[in-house]
Write an enzyme that holds these catalytic residues in place. Structure first.
Site, PDB file in Angstrom:
ATOM      1  N   SER A   1     -58.970 -13.764   7.846  1.00  0.00           N
ATOM      2  CA  SER A   1     -59.039 -13.531   9.289  1.00  0.00           C
ATOM      3  C   SER A   1     -59.792 -14.617  10.047  1.00  0.00           C
ATOM      4  O   SER A   1     -59.597 -14.792  11.246  1.00  0.00           O
ATOM      5  CB  SER A   1     -59.690 -12.168   9.579  1.00  0.00           C
ATOM      6  OG  SER A   1     -61.060 -12.182   9.227  1.00  0.00           O
TER       7      SER A   1
ATOM      8  N   LYS B   1     -66.583 -12.054  12.341  1.00  0.00           N
ATOM      9  CA  LYS B   1     -65.676 -12.436  13.432  1.00  0.00           C
ATOM     10  C   LYS B   1     -66.412 -13.364  14.399  1.00  0.00           C
ATOM     11  O   LYS B   1     -67.619 -13.584  14.282  1.00  0.00           O
ATOM     12  CB  LYS B   1     -65.184 -11.196  14.206  1.00  0.00           C
ATOM     13  CG  LYS B   1     -64.494 -10.141  13.378  1.00  0.00           C
ATOM     14  CD  LYS B   1     -63.123 -10.576  12.883  1.00  0.00           C
ATOM     15  CE  LYS B   1     -62.434  -9.458  12.085  1.00  0.00           C
ATOM     16  NZ  LYS B   1     -61.183  -9.916  11.450  1.00  0.00           N
TER      17      LYS B   1
END
Length: 324
Positions: free
Chosen positions: A118, A170
């Site tokens: 990701s 993230k």
């Protein structure tokens, strides 16, 4: 054994004794309670005599006698002060350093590993990260909120679904009170774009899809968030329209976000985050914003990268990853 062999053995043994004896002498020098202690004085004197004899390359018989004298004085000292020397003393030292490490891990730093793609291409699967817990405050007190562009480690809230409660990584995109939207793969925060610094080039990259590695195609470009410049993957093909334009119709509120078709506003106490792999990241576009209190720290650097996609050894099911 010959006389020369016995002499060599005696000197080797004496040198080993002095290695530990050096630590004992340091302890004696630091502890005021041992300043006038007879056993400590005798041990220090024996140590100095043995050290001098070795330095002068004294005969083996004398070195053997001095070694024995030091060992006897040390054992007497250890018996009278077991909490300072020997096993108990070593355990006290070990416990002290374990406590220091525990405090550092709790309040200062954390180690994390990248399990998915990701955050490609910035962080790769198998990267081991050094995370600063002091960047945003002394948890649970936060006095310096994450800045847009920071890579953060957080404990995934319950509403993310799969793998909730685990540590995720993230990039912070928008903070409390800011409105975020995505148009043609460009992020806008309060109507200001995070510019792409080049047109991008099509590339192939490896991603792990649950049980196997797969090749994927994406456009590689550089995005600028404030002063932070970093690479991202995105795809302009029509099939990825829902990833390149957000919020999607019909706009609906999500945890930490109040959404309209013109954009989603981040609620107080929340941060909107996304992965740099804009194609394959399961992030705030899917489930909302994260509470600031769930953030554990800021990623400073990757200290070790293990590449399982290109193992150094691969025999049947046995694999050894290569090091990036």
């Amino acid at each position: 054994f010959s006389k020369d062999q016995k002499g060599a053995f005696a000197k080797r043994h004496a040198k080993k004794v002095l290695v530990y004896g050096k630590q004992v002498v340091k302890i004696i020098a630091k502890k005021k309670s041992l300043k006038n202690n007879g056993d400590a004085i005798s041990s220090k004197k024996s140590y100095d005599s043995l050290k001098d004899a070795l330095a002068k390359n004294d005969n083996a018989e004398n070195i053997e006698v001095l070694t024995k004298e030091y060992e006897e004085s040390y054992h007497s000292l250890k018996k009278s002060h077991p909490y300072m020397f020997g096993f108990v003393g070593e355990m006290r030292s070990l416990i002290f350093w374990l406590a220091i490490i525990l405090l550092l891990r709790t309040f200062v730093f954390q180690l994390a590993e990248i399990p998915s793609g990701s955050m490609l291409p910035t962080l790769k699967i198998g990267d081991n990260l050094f995370v600063s817990k002091l960047s945003y405050g002394l948890q649970p007190v936060y006095w310096n909120p994450p800045q847009n562009g920071d890579i953060v480690v957080f404990r995934a809230p319950s509403y993310v679904g799969h793998l909730a409660g685990e540590f995720w990584v993230k990039r912070a995109i928008a903070g409390p009170g800011q409105t975020v939207r995505i148009e043609d793969a460009v992020i806008y925060v309060d109507d200001k774009p995070y510019k792409h610094l080049n047109e991008g080039a099509w590339v192939l990259y490896d991603d792990f899809m649950g049980t196997k590695w797969e090749k994927h195609q994406a456009k590689l470009t550089m995005e600028k968030i404030g002063t932070v410049e970093h690479d991202i993957y995105y795809n302009t093909n029509l099939g990825f329209g829902s990833r390149n334009n957000w919020p999607n119709y019909p706009a609906k509120n999500m945890p930490g976000l109040e959404c309209q078709m013109s954009g989603c506003t981040v609620a107080p106490g929340y941060v909107f985050v996304m992965g740099d792999n804009r194609i394959g990241s399961y992030d705030g576009r899917n489930w909302g914003a994260i509470p600031v209190k769930s953030i554990k720290g800021k990623v400073l650097f990757s200290w070790l990268g293990l590449d399982n996609a290109n193992p150094s050894v691969h025999i049947g099911r046995f694999m050894l990853p290569s090091v990036r």
